[in-house]
Design a protein around this motif. Structure first.
Motif, PDB file in Angstrom:
ATOM      1  N   CYS A  10       0.814  -1.208   0.000  1.00 36.19           N
ATOM      2  CA  CYS A  10       0.000   0.000   0.000  1.00 36.19           C
ATOM      3  C   CYS A  10       0.849   1.260   0.000  1.00 36.19           C
ATOM      4  O   CYS A  10       1.991   1.267   0.460  1.00 36.19           O
ATOM      5  CB  CYS A  10      -0.904   0.017   1.228  1.00 36.19           C
ATOM      6  SG  CYS A  10      -2.192  -1.234   1.145  1.00 36.19           S
ATOM      7  N   VAL A  11       0.243   2.323  -0.484  1.00 37.47           N
ATOM      8  CA  VAL A  11       0.784   3.657  -0.293  1.00 37.47           C
ATOM      9  C   VAL A  11       0.818   3.857   1.224  1.00 37.47           C
ATOM     10  O   VAL A  11      -0.116   3.441   1.930  1.00 37.47           O
ATOM     11  CB  VAL A  11      -0.135   4.699  -0.985  1.00 37.47           C
ATOM     12  CG1 VAL A  11       0.275   6.111  -0.631  1.00 37.47           C
ATOM     13  CG2 VAL A  11      -0.165   4.463  -2.489  1.00 37.47           C
ATOM     14  N   PRO A  12       1.893   4.451   1.778  1.00 38.95           N
ATOM     15  CA  PRO A  12       1.983   4.608   3.238  1.00 38.95           C
ATOM     16  C   PRO A  12       0.704   5.181   3.852  1.00 38.95           C
ATOM     17  O   PRO A  12       0.141   6.163   3.366  1.00 38.95           O
ATOM     18  CB  PRO A  12       3.172   5.562   3.413  1.00 38.95           C
ATOM     19  CG  PRO A  12       4.049   5.249   2.240  1.00 38.95           C
ATOM     20  CD  PRO A  12       3.078   4.992   1.102  1.00 38.95           C
ATOM     21  N   GLY A  13       0.232   4.497   4.890  1.00 38.68           N
ATOM     22  CA  GLY A  13      -0.959   4.916   5.610  1.00 38.68           C
ATOM     23  C   GLY A  13      -2.281   4.461   5.014  1.00 38.68           C
ATOM     24  O   GLY A  13      -3.335   4.714   5.600  1.00 38.68           O
ATOM     25  N   ARG A  14      -2.262   3.769   3.883  1.00 36.02           N
ATOM     26  CA  ARG A  14      -3.512   3.414   3.201  1.00 36.02           C
ATOM     27  C   ARG A  14      -3.947   1.955   3.404  1.00 36.02           C
ATOM     28  O   ARG A  14      -4.976   1.539   2.885  1.00 36.02           O
ATOM     29  CB  ARG A  14      -3.397   3.710   1.705  1.00 36.02           C
ATOM     30  CG  ARG A  14      -3.143   5.176   1.387  1.00 36.02           C
ATOM     31  CD  ARG A  14      -4.348   6.047   1.638  1.00 36.02           C
ATOM     32  NE  ARG A  14      -5.248   5.875   0.498  1.00 36.02           N
ATOM     33  CZ  ARG A  14      -6.546   6.070   0.539  1.00 36.02           C
ATOM     34  NH1 ARG A  14      -7.135   6.446   1.642  1.00 36.02           N
ATOM     35  NH2 ARG A  14      -7.280   5.889  -0.528  1.00 36.02           N
ATOM     36  N   LEU A  15      -3.171   1.178   4.188  1.00 44.22           N
ATOM     37  CA  LEU A  15      -3.556  -0.218   4.434  1.00 44.22           C
ATOM     38  C   LEU A  15      -4.960  -0.330   5.041  1.00 44.22           C
ATOM     39  O   LEU A  15      -5.740  -1.181   4.597  1.00 44.22           O
ATOM     40  CB  LEU A  15      -2.519  -0.927   5.307  1.00 44.22           C
ATOM     41  CG  LEU A  15      -2.788  -2.394   5.622  1.00 44.22           C
ATOM     42  CD1 LEU A  15      -2.879  -3.239   4.356  1.00 44.22           C
ATOM     43  CD2 LEU A  15      -1.714  -2.943   6.563  1.00 44.22           C
ATOM     44  N   PRO A  16      -5.340   0.499   6.025  1.00 44.63           N
ATOM     45  CA  PRO A  16      -6.714   0.392   6.546  1.00 44.63           C
ATOM     46  C   PRO A  16      -7.783   0.566   5.462  1.00 44.63           C
ATOM     47  O   PRO A  16      -8.810  -0.116   5.496  1.00 44.63           O
ATOM     48  CB  PRO A  16      -6.785   1.506   7.597  1.00 44.63           C
ATOM     49  CG  PRO A  16      -5.369   1.669   8.053  1.00 44.63           C
ATOM     50  CD  PRO A  16      -4.542   1.463   6.790  1.00 44.63           C
ATOM     51  N   ALA A  17      -7.552   1.439   4.509  1.00 44.91           N
ATOM     52  CA  ALA A  17      -8.520   1.632   3.419  1.00 44.91           C
ATOM     53  C   ALA A  17      -8.622   0.388   2.550  1.00 44.91           C
ATOM     54  O   ALA A  17      -9.717   0.014   2.114  1.00 44.91           O
ATOM     55  CB  ALA A  17      -8.132   2.847   2.573  1.00 44.91           C
ATOM     56  N   LEU A  18      -7.493  -0.262   2.292  1.00 42.37           N
ATOM     57  CA  LEU A  18      -7.507  -1.492   1.489  1.00 42.37           C
ATOM     58  C   LEU A  18      -8.244  -2.607   2.224  1.00 42.37           C
ATOM     59  O   LEU A  18      -9.079  -3.308   1.639  1.00 42.37           O
ATOM     60  CB  LEU A  18      -6.081  -1.929   1.144  1.00 42.37           C
ATOM     61  CG  LEU A  18      -5.983  -3.196   0.302  1.00 42.37           C
ATOM     62  CD1 LEU A  18      -6.622  -3.013  -1.068  1.00 42.37           C
ATOM     63  CD2 LEU A  18      -4.523  -3.622   0.160  1.00 42.37           C
ATOM     64  N   ILE A  19      -7.955  -2.769   3.494  1.00 38.97           N
ATOM     65  CA  ILE A  19      -8.622  -3.806   4.288  1.00 38.97           C
ATOM     66  C   ILE A  19     -10.129  -3.558   4.324  1.00 38.97           C
ATOM     67  O   ILE A  19     -10.925  -4.490   4.149  1.00 38.97           O
ATOM     68  CB  ILE A  19      -8.016  -3.872   5.704  1.00 38.97           C
ATOM     69  CG1 ILE A  19      -6.593  -4.455   5.612  1.00 38.97           C
ATOM     70  CG2 ILE A  19      -8.884  -4.690   6.646  1.00 38.97           C
ATOM     71  CD1 ILE A  19      -5.803  -4.383   6.893  1.00 38.97           C
ATOM     72  N   LYS A  20     -10.532  -2.312   4.519  1.00 34.15           N
ATOM     73  CA  LYS A  20     -11.962  -1.985   4.536  1.00 34.15           C
ATOM     74  C   LYS A  20     -12.607  -2.304   3.188  1.00 34.15           C
ATOM     75  O   LYS A  20     -13.718  -2.838   3.140  1.00 34.15           O
ATOM     76  CB  LYS A  20     -12.158  -0.507   4.888  1.00 34.15           C
ATOM     77  CG  LYS A  20     -13.605  -0.103   4.950  1.00 34.15           C
ATOM     78  CD  LYS A  20     -13.775   1.357   5.322  1.00 34.15           C
ATOM     79  CE  LYS A  20     -15.251   1.719   5.346  1.00 34.15           C
ATOM     80  NZ  LYS A  20     -15.447   3.136   5.623  1.00 34.15           N
ATOM     81  N   ARG A  21     -11.912  -1.980   2.099  1.00 41.20           N
ATOM     82  CA  ARG A  21     -12.482  -2.241   0.771  1.00 41.20           C
ATOM     83  C   ARG A  21     -12.694  -3.739   0.558  1.00 41.20           C
ATOM     84  O   ARG A  21     -13.745  -4.154   0.061  1.00 41.20           O
ATOM     85  CB  ARG A  21     -11.591  -1.653  -0.324  1.00 41.20           C
ATOM     86  CG  ARG A  21     -12.178  -1.851  -1.715  1.00 41.20           C
ATOM     87  CD  ARG A  21     -11.485  -1.018  -2.752  1.00 41.20           C
ATOM     88  NE  ARG A  21     -10.150  -1.504  -3.054  1.00 41.20           N
ATOM     89  CZ  ARG A  21      -9.274  -0.841  -3.806  1.00 41.20           C
ATOM     90  NH1 ARG A  21      -9.570   0.348  -4.298  1.00 41.20           N
ATOM     91  NH2 ARG A  21      -8.089  -1.350  -4.050  1.00 41.20           N
TER      92      ARG A  21
END
Length: 108
Positions: A10-21
């Motif tokens: 992920c782009v730094p800091g965007r892992l939570p957004a990927l997991i949510k998606r």
């Protein structure tokens, strides 16, 4: 069975957004297309803690090609991906490998 291992950096800091998606959108669309996941993992220790790794189970490469193409071109997926990336890119890099279990593998 064959397995596909996919690693998303992920782009730094965007892992939570990927997991949510995946949790709220992607898995439902996969179900519609008959795509079977065999596990999802985050990296605790490794090169980056901004990774999501998952396994998909396929009966054949032909099944993978048919179902993955249908998913990737599904208008519902294209719209959802665009909406979830409206405030910026989520994934910086994807690595995919197709794996075949050995005769002595616990996973067949």
């Amino acid at each position: 069975m064959i397995y596909e291992m996919r690693q998303y950096r992920c782009v730094p800091g965007r892992l939570p957004a990927l997991i949510k998606r995946f949790d709220t959108i992607t898995l439902k669309i996969w179900e519609k297309h008959g795509i079977k996941q065999a596990g999802f993992f985050t990296t605790l220790i490794g090169e980056s803690n901004q990774e999501l790794t998952y396994l998909l189970a396929w009966h054949s490469l032909a099944e993978r090609e048919t179902k993955w193409t249908a998913f990737m071109t599904d208008p519902e997926w294209l719209e959802a991906r665009a909406k979830t990336e409206a405030d910026g890119q989520i994934v910086a890099n994807i690595v995919s490998q197709i794996l075949a279990p050995t005769a002595f593998s616990a996973v067949k």
